[in-house]
Design a protein around this motif. Structure first.
Motif, PDB file in Angstrom:
ATOM      1  N   PRO A  85       0.777  -1.125   0.035  1.00 17.03           N
ATOM      2  CA  PRO A  85       0.024  -0.070  -0.159  1.00 17.03           C
ATOM      3  C   PRO A  85       0.831   1.076   0.051  1.00 17.03           C
ATOM      4  CG  PRO A  85      -0.756  -1.563   1.690  1.00 17.03           C
ATOM      5  CD  PRO A  85       0.621  -2.202   0.969  1.00 17.03           C
ATOM      6  N   GLN A  86       0.428   2.371  -0.872  1.00 19.51           N
ATOM      7  CA  GLN A  86       1.176   3.508  -1.024  1.00 19.51           C
ATOM      8  C   GLN A  86       0.166   4.696  -0.787  1.00 19.51           C
ATOM      9  OE1 GLN A  86       3.290   3.836  -4.659  1.00 19.51           O
ATOM     10  NE2 GLN A  86       4.025   1.499  -4.388  1.00 19.51           N
ATOM     11  N   SER A  87       0.506   5.984  -0.392  1.00 18.03           N
ATOM     12  CA  SER A  87      -0.316   6.943  -0.325  1.00 18.03           C
ATOM     13  C   SER A  87      -0.795   7.201  -1.680  1.00 18.03           C
ATOM     14  CB  SER A  87       0.576   8.272   0.155  1.00 18.03           C
ATOM     15  OG  SER A  87       0.835   8.117   1.403  1.00 18.03           O
ATOM     16  N   GLY A  88      -1.907   7.639  -1.713  1.00 21.83           N
ATOM     17  CA  GLY A  88      -2.864   7.588  -2.819  1.00 21.83           C
ATOM     18  C   GLY A  88      -3.352   6.523  -3.545  1.00 21.83           C
ATOM     19  N   ASP A  89      -3.268   5.249  -2.853  1.00 22.64           N
ATOM     20  CA  ASP A  89      -3.962   4.263  -3.585  1.00 22.64           C
ATOM     21  C   ASP A  89      -5.445   4.380  -3.228  1.00 22.64           C
ATOM     22  OD1 ASP A  89      -1.278   2.899  -3.796  1.00 22.64           O
ATOM     23  OD2 ASP A  89      -1.922   1.566  -2.548  1.00 22.64           O
ATOM     24  N   VAL A  90      -6.244   3.734  -3.979  1.00 21.89           N
ATOM     25  CA  VAL A  90      -7.808   3.711  -3.913  1.00 21.89           C
ATOM     26  C   VAL A  90      -8.176   2.287  -3.458  1.00 21.89           C
ATOM     27  CG1 VAL A  90      -9.995   4.410  -5.165  1.00 21.89           C
ATOM     28  CG2 VAL A  90      -7.807   5.625  -5.587  1.00 21.89           C
ATOM     29  N   LEU A 102     -15.231   3.970  -2.372  1.00 20.92           N
ATOM     30  CA  LEU A 102     -13.968   4.177  -2.626  1.00 20.92           C
ATOM     31  C   LEU A 102     -13.038   4.839  -1.261  1.00 20.92           C
ATOM     32  CD1 LEU A 102     -14.127   5.421  -6.469  1.00 20.92           C
ATOM     33  CD2 LEU A 102     -13.657   3.038  -5.348  1.00 20.92           C
ATOM     34  N   VAL A 103     -12.211   4.462  -1.010  1.00 27.60           N
ATOM     35  CA  VAL A 103     -11.391   5.143  -0.033  1.00 27.60           C
ATOM     36  C   VAL A 103      -9.982   5.559  -0.291  1.00 27.60           C
ATOM     37  CG1 VAL A 103     -10.443   4.760   2.281  1.00 27.60           C
ATOM     38  CG2 VAL A 103     -12.632   3.977   1.651  1.00 27.60           C
ATOM     39  N   LEU A 104      -9.325   6.763  -0.197  1.00 32.26           N
ATOM     40  CA  LEU A 104      -8.194   7.175  -0.529  1.00 32.26           C
ATOM     41  C   LEU A 104      -7.379   6.879   0.540  1.00 32.26           C
ATOM     42  CD1 LEU A 104      -6.658   8.421  -3.055  1.00 32.26           C
ATOM     43  CD2 LEU A 104      -6.987  10.485  -1.919  1.00 32.26           C
ATOM     44  N   MET A 105      -6.288   6.225   0.429  1.00 31.40           N
ATOM     45  CA  MET A 105      -5.212   5.679   1.567  1.00 31.40           C
ATOM     46  C   MET A 105      -3.965   6.611   1.624  1.00 31.40           C
ATOM     47  SD  MET A 105      -5.489   1.303   0.759  1.00 31.40           S
ATOM     48  CE  MET A 105      -4.623   1.198   2.026  1.00 31.40           C
ATOM     49  N   GLY A 106      -3.619   6.587   2.797  1.00 32.56           N
ATOM     50  CA  GLY A 106      -2.267   7.455   3.102  1.00 32.56           C
ATOM     51  C   GLY A 106      -1.370   6.258   3.933  1.00 32.56           C
ATOM     52  N   PRO A 107      -0.402   6.482   4.343  1.00 28.84           N
ATOM     53  CA  PRO A 107       0.621   5.830   4.853  1.00 28.84           C
ATOM     54  C   PRO A 107       0.032   4.947   6.225  1.00 28.84           C
ATOM     55  CG  PRO A 107       1.538   7.990   5.170  1.00 28.84           C
ATOM     56  CD  PRO A 107       0.104   8.175   4.525  1.00 28.84           C
ATOM     57  N   ASP A 108      -0.955   5.663   7.046  1.00 32.00           N
ATOM     58  CA  ASP A 108      -1.407   4.828   8.236  1.00 32.00           C
ATOM     59  C   ASP A 108      -2.851   5.404   8.477  1.00 32.00           C
ATOM     60  OD1 ASP A 108      -0.877   7.700   9.010  1.00 32.00           O
ATOM     61  OD2 ASP A 108       0.111   6.959  10.783  1.00 32.00           O
TER      62      ASP A 108
END
Length: 141
Positions: A85-90, A102-108
């Motif tokens: 997982p990386q920042s900006g992953d959907v 849909l969820v926008l992921m960050g580092p934690d």
């Protein structure tokens, strides 16, 4: 001549998404000034980061198939994530009654448009998000 690639689009989009926390929820909303849904949040965050995406149109509030969502993500320039997982992953989260989110992921942490709370929120990543299908913006040539 294209501008040099200075920073990862995903990381920039996640920073911009965090600035949208508190924006009101609006079904099929894509403008932060009038409200966002989960699709609108992802597109608005990337646009604020400087990357315009092809936005899906005419998507239903419920019953949008996983395949149609995948097709829309591909048209916008995303590819299925194969790396960590990386920042900006959907993340594509399956909810009850075959509804997807849909969820926008960050580092934690993650940012998403929460229909129940009627606003964009930030929350910690959980196991469900880490195991959900993820999409990453394809690197530009």
């Amino acid at each position: 001549m294209a501008e040099p690639f200075k920073q990862d689009w995903g990381a920039r989009a996640f920073v911009r998404a965090r600035r949208l926390v508190g924006v009101r929820f609006r079904p099929q909303g894509y403008d932060p000034s009038t409200g966002l849904d989960c699709v609108g949040l992802v597109w608005a965050a990337y646009a604020a980061a400087g990357r315009r995406l092809i936005r899906p149109t005419d998507y239903p509030l419920r019953g949008w198939s996983q395949q149609r969502i995948a097709d829309a993500l591909r048209r916008a320039g995303f590819v299925p994530a194969v790396s960590a997982p990386q920042s900006g992953d959907v993340a594509l989260v399956a909810l009850a009654a075959e509804q997807f989110h849909l969820v926008l992921m960050g580092p934690d942490r993650c940012v998403h448009a929460h229909a129940g709370l009627r606003r964009v929120v930030e929350s910690p990543l959980d196991a469900a998000l880490l195991t959900a299908p993820r999409w990453q913006l394809a690197k530009e040539d």
